[in-house]
Write an enzyme that holds these catalytic residues in place. Sequence first.
Site, PDB file in Angstrom:
ATOM      1  N   HIS A  88       0.821  -1.218   0.000  1.00  0.00           N
ATOM      2  CA  HIS A  88       0.000   0.000   0.000  1.00  0.00           C
ATOM      3  C   HIS A  88       0.852   1.264   0.000  1.00  0.00           C
ATOM      4  O   HIS A  88       0.335   2.362  -0.221  1.00  0.00           O
ATOM      5  CB  HIS A  88      -1.006  -0.005   1.158  1.00  0.00           C
ATOM      6  CG  HIS A  88      -0.448   0.266   2.515  1.00  0.00           C
ATOM      7  ND1 HIS A  88      -0.299  -0.717   3.461  1.00  0.00           N
ATOM      8  CD2 HIS A  88      -0.020   1.403   3.097  1.00  0.00           C
ATOM      9  CE1 HIS A  88       0.199  -0.194   4.567  1.00  0.00           C
ATOM     10  NE2 HIS A  88       0.377   1.098   4.373  1.00  0.00           N
ATOM     11  N   ASP A 118       0.487  -7.611   1.373  1.00  0.00           N
ATOM     12  CA  ASP A 118       0.819  -6.191   1.518  1.00  0.00           C
ATOM     13  C   ASP A 118       2.331  -5.982   1.619  1.00  0.00           C
ATOM     14  O   ASP A 118       2.809  -5.191   2.427  1.00  0.00           O
ATOM     15  CB  ASP A 118       0.108  -5.577   2.729  1.00  0.00           C
ATOM     16  CG  ASP A 118       0.067  -4.045   2.657  1.00  0.00           C
ATOM     17  OD1 ASP A 118       0.308  -3.507   1.566  1.00  0.00           O
ATOM     18  OD2 ASP A 118      -0.191  -3.411   3.699  1.00  0.00           O
ATOM     19  N   SER A 209       4.277   2.787   7.821  1.00  0.00           N
ATOM     20  CA  SER A 209       4.004   1.609   7.000  1.00  0.00           C
ATOM     21  C   SER A 209       5.225   1.216   6.201  1.00  0.00           C
ATOM     22  O   SER A 209       5.843   2.039   5.533  1.00  0.00           O
ATOM     23  CB  SER A 209       2.860   1.896   6.034  1.00  0.00           C
ATOM     24  OG  SER A 209       1.670   2.068   6.736  1.00  0.00           O
TER      25      SER A 209
END
Length: 682
Positions: A88, A118, A209
Amino acid sequence: MQKSALTARITRWIGYGMCFFVALSAHSADMPNSLRNAIAHAVDTVKPALVRIHVVETYYSEGREMKFEASGSGVVITAEGHVITNHHVAGHAKQLKCTFANKEEVEAELVGTDPLTDIAVIKLCPETPRTFPVVAFSDSAQVKVGDHVLAMGSPLALSQSVTLGIVSNTEMIMPDWISRYGGLEQDGEDVGALVRWLGHDAEIFGGNSGGPLVNLQGDIIGINEIKMGLSGAIPGNLAKSVAHQLMTEGKVRRAWLGMEVQPRLKHADDIQGILVSGVLAGGPAALAGVESGDILLSINDQAVDVQFAEQLPDFNLLVSQLPIGKQVNLKLMRAGQEQNLQATVQEREPYQAKQYALKQWGLTVRDISYLMAKEMKRPNTEGVLVTSVRPGGPAGDAKPLIMEKDVIVEVGGKAVKSVSDLQSLTADLTQDATEPVPLLTSFERKTGAYVTVVKVGVKEQEDPGLEVKKAWLPVDTQVITRDIADLLGDKKLTGFRITQVYKGSTAEQAGLQVGDLILAVDGEKMTASAPEHYEELSAWIRQYRIGATAELTIQRAGAQKTVSVELVRAPKLAREMKKYRDTDFEFTVRNVTFFDRETEQWKKEQHGVLVEQVKPGGWAALGQLAISDLILAVDDAEVPDVTVMKTVMQGIAQNKPKAVTFKVLRGIHTFYVELEPKWNGK
C-alpha cells in the site's frame, strides 16, 4: 489538492498500519543501562539502512488516472539496494524516491508487489553503482510475547524515528466486526487471509508503513503495517519469503484449489478438520468432487485442523504452497463417511488486474480475472471491465451511457477481449482523425447486451426504463437512437433493439433474438428515436389482454420479417412477493422473483428465501446475515419458500436451541451463518 485525492490519502493514513507517533520517552525514565545499550546498538545497526519513501501514487476515478503524493518507510535488505516495504506504500507508485538518515535522496523503481500480503520490493537506483548497508532478518517464529521490540520508520513523513514496546500478541487477526466489512483489503485481496500479525505496543502512525519492527539485536522480525489499538507487523518470515520471490521472479506464485473454507462450527460434532463452506464451479476442488459442507481432514496426509479464526492463515499458507500442476490427495468427512479425493492444483491468479486510463473514451478499465469473471457470473474472462467513467466524457455522454461495471465486448464490429485489444482498436479506428469518431460499441450490463455510439474524443448521455404491468412482452429493449440508426446504416430507423430475451419465454419460443430491431406492433410503427421514448413499446403492449398475440415487425441482419408472440402476465415485483419477518432474530425474507432468478442466473430448481431487511443490532446482524443473502437451509432443513421458512423459524422459537445455523448463498459464495441467541427465560 482535490477532495478525492485528500480522501484517498486520509484513508491510507487511518485505514491501514500507516499509524505513528514517536515515543521512547514513556519507557526511558527508569530504563536499565543494559536495555538502553541494547536499544542504542539496535538503532545503530538499522539506521544506516532505514529509508523514508516518497511516493507519487496513482489511483483511478471518474474516468481518469489521478496522482497524489504519499510517504512510507522501508529498509534495505540487499547490498544491491533492494528495499522492502508495504504494497500500500509502493504498489501503485508512479515515482519513488528514498531518503536516508543522512538526508541523501536516491531514486528507486518498483521490482514487484504482492497485495495479498501487503509486501512490495523496490530497488534503489543511484547515479553511480554502489554497495548499500543492509539489515538481516531474524526467525520471527521464535518471537515471544513480552520480547522488547523497536518500530523504526518515518511517521507522518517526519525524519526517521524509533519507538520502543513489547510483543503483545504473536497471532493477531482482524476482529469479526471489521472482517464483516471486508477486513483489510488491498486491490481486492484480503490481507488477513495469509497474514497473522505480530501485535506490539510500540507506537506507529501514518508513514511508518513498511518500516521494520526489529529486535534488540537489530534484526528484522516484522514489517509494520497496521494499528488496531495495538500496532501490527507482518511476520518477518512471511515478508522475507515474499520479498525473495519478488526479487527473483517479479511476482509471487501461489497454488489454488477453488475452495472456500471457514472454522468448524462451534456447535458441530466434528473434532478435527476445516469446514468447506463452498466450492467454485470449474475449480480444482469442484472437479475433484469436493462439496459444500464437507469437513476437510488432511491434504497429502498433512492433517488439517481449524477450529478458530486464528488458524485460518496457516491453512491458507499450506494451500498456497502446494505444487502447482500436481495432484494432491484430499481426505474429507461427508455425512459421517470418510472419503479420499484427488485434485489437480492450479496457479492462483490475482483478483484485480492493472487499471488503465483511456483518455479518448473518458474511461478507466481493466482486464477481467478468472475469479472476477466467476463473481460477475460471466462464461469467460473476455471483455474489458469499466472501473470508472468521466462525467460528461465520451462514454459517459453516450446514449445509452456506459457505466462503471459494464463490460465492453465489441467496438466498430470487432471483438474486444482485453484492454490491449481496446487500445489497439482505438488507435486504428481513430488514426488521422481530426474530430471525435463515432464508434458503435457493444457492452454487457449484468445479463443485458447493449449497443451504443461513443464519440471517441467527445460526449453525450441518458437512461432506459421501467418494468410493465398487465400484458408483457418477455424481452428487455433499448431505444434505437439516431446515432445508433446512423451507424446501423439506416438513418430513418426508429423503434427498439432487443437487449435480452428471457429463457423459456414465449418470446424465445417465437424466435426473437438479442439484436433484433422491433420496428412495428400489429402494423403500428414504433417512433422511438431518443432515450426518453423508452416507454413507447411497453405502453403499447399494456393495451393488450394477457394471452393475446402481437405481430411484431422486426429487422434482423438487414432483412425484415413478422414474428407472432404471445403476450404473458408481467412477473411479480419484489414488493408483491410473500414475506416473513422474524421478530426474534430481527430479519425479513421474501420469496424469489422471476427477475431475481434472471439477474442472478439462478436455475429454476434453485430454492431459498431472499433476505430483504436485517435490523442493525439484532441477532441476525450480529451473525453477519446481510441484505440480498439467499437462505438455503436452516439447521439442515431446506427452506424453498417463505411458508416453509416461517414454519421452521416458529419451531426454533418454540424449542429455543443454543445455536441456529443458516446455510447462505451470497453471490457465488456459499457459507454458514451461526446465530447464538439468548432466549428470554433461558
